[in-house]
Write a protein that holds these residues in place. Structure first.
Motif, PDB file in Angstrom:
ATOM      1  N   UNK A  31       6.179  15.230  57.139  1.00 48.65           N
ATOM      2  CA  UNK A  31       6.804  16.441  57.658  1.00 48.65           C
ATOM      3  C   UNK A  31       7.930  16.891  56.732  1.00 48.65           C
ATOM      4  N   UNK A  32       8.291  18.145  56.860  1.00 49.07           N
ATOM      5  CA  UNK A  32       9.424  18.663  56.107  1.00 49.07           C
ATOM      6  C   UNK A  32       9.178  18.841  54.626  1.00 49.07           C
ATOM      7  N   UNK A  33       7.912  18.959  54.220  1.00 45.18           N
ATOM      8  CA  UNK A  33       7.569  19.132  52.796  1.00 45.18           C
ATOM      9  C   UNK A  33       8.111  17.993  51.935  1.00 45.18           C
ATOM     10  N   UNK A 103       1.340   3.586  57.804  1.00 47.35           N
ATOM     11  CA  UNK A 103       2.103   4.664  57.156  1.00 47.35           C
ATOM     12  C   UNK A 103       2.008   6.005  57.876  1.00 47.35           C
ATOM     13  N   UNK A 104       0.981   6.216  58.701  1.00 47.07           N
ATOM     14  CA  UNK A 104       0.897   7.463  59.466  1.00 47.07           C
ATOM     15  C   UNK A 104       2.125   7.658  60.345  1.00 47.07           C
ATOM     16  N   UNK A 105       2.849   6.582  60.602  1.00 48.26           N
ATOM     17  CA  UNK A 105       4.007   6.661  61.485  1.00 48.26           C
ATOM     18  C   UNK A 105       5.320   6.875  60.739  1.00 48.26           C
ATOM     19  N   UNK A 106       5.271   7.107  59.439  1.00 46.56           N
ATOM     20  CA  UNK A 106       6.483   7.493  58.709  1.00 46.56           C
ATOM     21  C   UNK A 106       7.157   8.696  59.359  1.00 46.56           C
ATOM     22  N   UNK A 107       6.343   9.619  59.851  1.00 45.78           N
ATOM     23  CA  UNK A 107       6.919  10.838  60.419  1.00 45.78           C
ATOM     24  C   UNK A 107       7.746  10.552  61.678  1.00 45.78           C
ATOM     25  N   UNK A 108       7.368   9.508  62.432  1.00 40.36           N
ATOM     26  CA  UNK A 108       8.181   9.112  63.580  1.00 40.36           C
ATOM     27  C   UNK A 108       9.573   8.667  63.128  1.00 40.36           C
ATOM     28  N   UNK A 114      15.646  13.927  59.670  1.00 44.05           N
ATOM     29  CA  UNK A 114      15.473  15.333  59.319  1.00 44.05           C
ATOM     30  C   UNK A 114      16.106  16.253  60.351  1.00 44.05           C
ATOM     31  N   UNK A 115      16.188  15.794  61.602  1.00 44.74           N
ATOM     32  CA  UNK A 115      16.837  16.590  62.644  1.00 44.74           C
ATOM     33  C   UNK A 115      18.357  16.486  62.599  1.00 44.74           C
ATOM     34  N   UNK A 165       9.704  -1.925  59.233  1.00 52.37           N
ATOM     35  CA  UNK A 165       9.976  -0.498  59.059  1.00 52.37           C
ATOM     36  C   UNK A 165      11.447  -0.168  59.293  1.00 52.37           C
ATOM     37  N   UNK A 166      12.137   0.032  58.195  1.00 48.82           N
ATOM     38  CA  UNK A 166      13.510   0.515  58.201  1.00 48.82           C
ATOM     39  C   UNK A 166      13.572   1.663  57.209  1.00 48.82           C
ATOM     40  N   UNK A 167      13.941   2.843  57.682  1.00 53.34           N
ATOM     41  CA  UNK A 167      14.034   4.021  56.823  1.00 53.34           C
ATOM     42  C   UNK A 167      15.501   4.426  56.743  1.00 53.34           C
TER      43      UNK A 167
END
Length: 239
Positions: A31-33, A103-108, A114-115, A165-167
């Motif tokens: 998401x978010x380009x 990796x499909x859950x990166x957007x979560x 991003x918000x 998963x830590x971003x």
């Protein structure tokens, strides 16, 4: 210009499956380009991990992959140090080379950042309604107990401190003086993140497709004792 997500992948003897996780990373639309930068750190594997990565690079020039190799096996934490240090994206996420995390859950993970709400996002295997493979009872008890001990000393209320998963925002994760070279990385990074003034840590539920030891799982009971020692060390003895 959009942001870039640096995906740090430590790899040890993952030659048979690393192409599968890379296919998943390549396929996900962020998401978010947001663009993707993949950083693979081969921790002196004894199998064909290097050949598999280089073959994938040659066959997939449209996926930016930076490859680093340790000449001596140092451990997962050391591989993460190398990957984090070389990350160039505005955001950094840790991705195991096995197929336990999707990796499909990166957007979560990306959404709270991003918000504008978060600086760090943990993906919890113990919250939400996503699929979880049923495996080891005592592993789940151990993970929850380690998380509780960590929470008591960091004053956080995480449900899954030990998650892969830590971003993080790059400037946050690169600001930490990380020492642990093996599986002590998780309690150390959590302790050090918790002491950053005004840090905003969020948690989202994720899926978990765990592996058995026959399928390549590497963490064992000794790592649990090391985690306890690291929780005490980085929260009490060496702040």
């Amino acid at each position: 210009m959009g942001q870039t997500l640096s995906i740090v992948i430590p790899a040890y003897n993952e030659g048979a499956t690393i192409h599968r996780i890379l296919n998943k990373v390549k396929a996900v639309r962020l998401i978010g380009d947001i663009e993707k930068e993949v950083i693979i750190v081969n921790d002196c594997s004894r199998d064909n991990t290097e050949e598999a990565v280089k073959a994938y690079q040659a066959a997939n020039p449209d996926l930016p992959i930076s490859y680093y190799k340790h000449e001596v096996n140092q451990g997962k934490g050391a591989a993460l140090h190398t990957g984090i240090r070389n990350a160039k994206g505005e955001l950094v996420v840790i991705q195991d080379a096995d197929l336990e995390y999707d990796p499909e859950e990166y957007n979560l993970l990306l959404k709270p950042i991003l918000d504008g709400f978060a600086d760090v996002v943990y993906g919890s295997r113990f919250m939400g309604g996503n699929p979880h493979r049923i495996l080891f009872f005592w592993h789940s008890i151990g993970n929850r107990w380690l998380t509780m001990l960590s929470n008591m000393l960091t004053n956080l209320n995480l449900s899954d401190m030990e998650t892969c998963y830590k971003l993080c925002r790059r400037e946050v994760i690169q600001s930490l003086d990380l020492k642990e070279k093996r599986f002590g990385f998780e309690p150390e990074v959590t302790a050090k993140l918790s002491r950053i003034p005004k840090i905003r840590i969020y948690e989202v539920g994720i899926s978990y497709y765990g592996r058995t030891y026959e399928e390549g799982k590497k963490i064992g009971w000794r790592d649990g004792f090391r985690a306890i020692w690291c929780i005490m060390k980085y929260n009490i003895w060496s702040k």
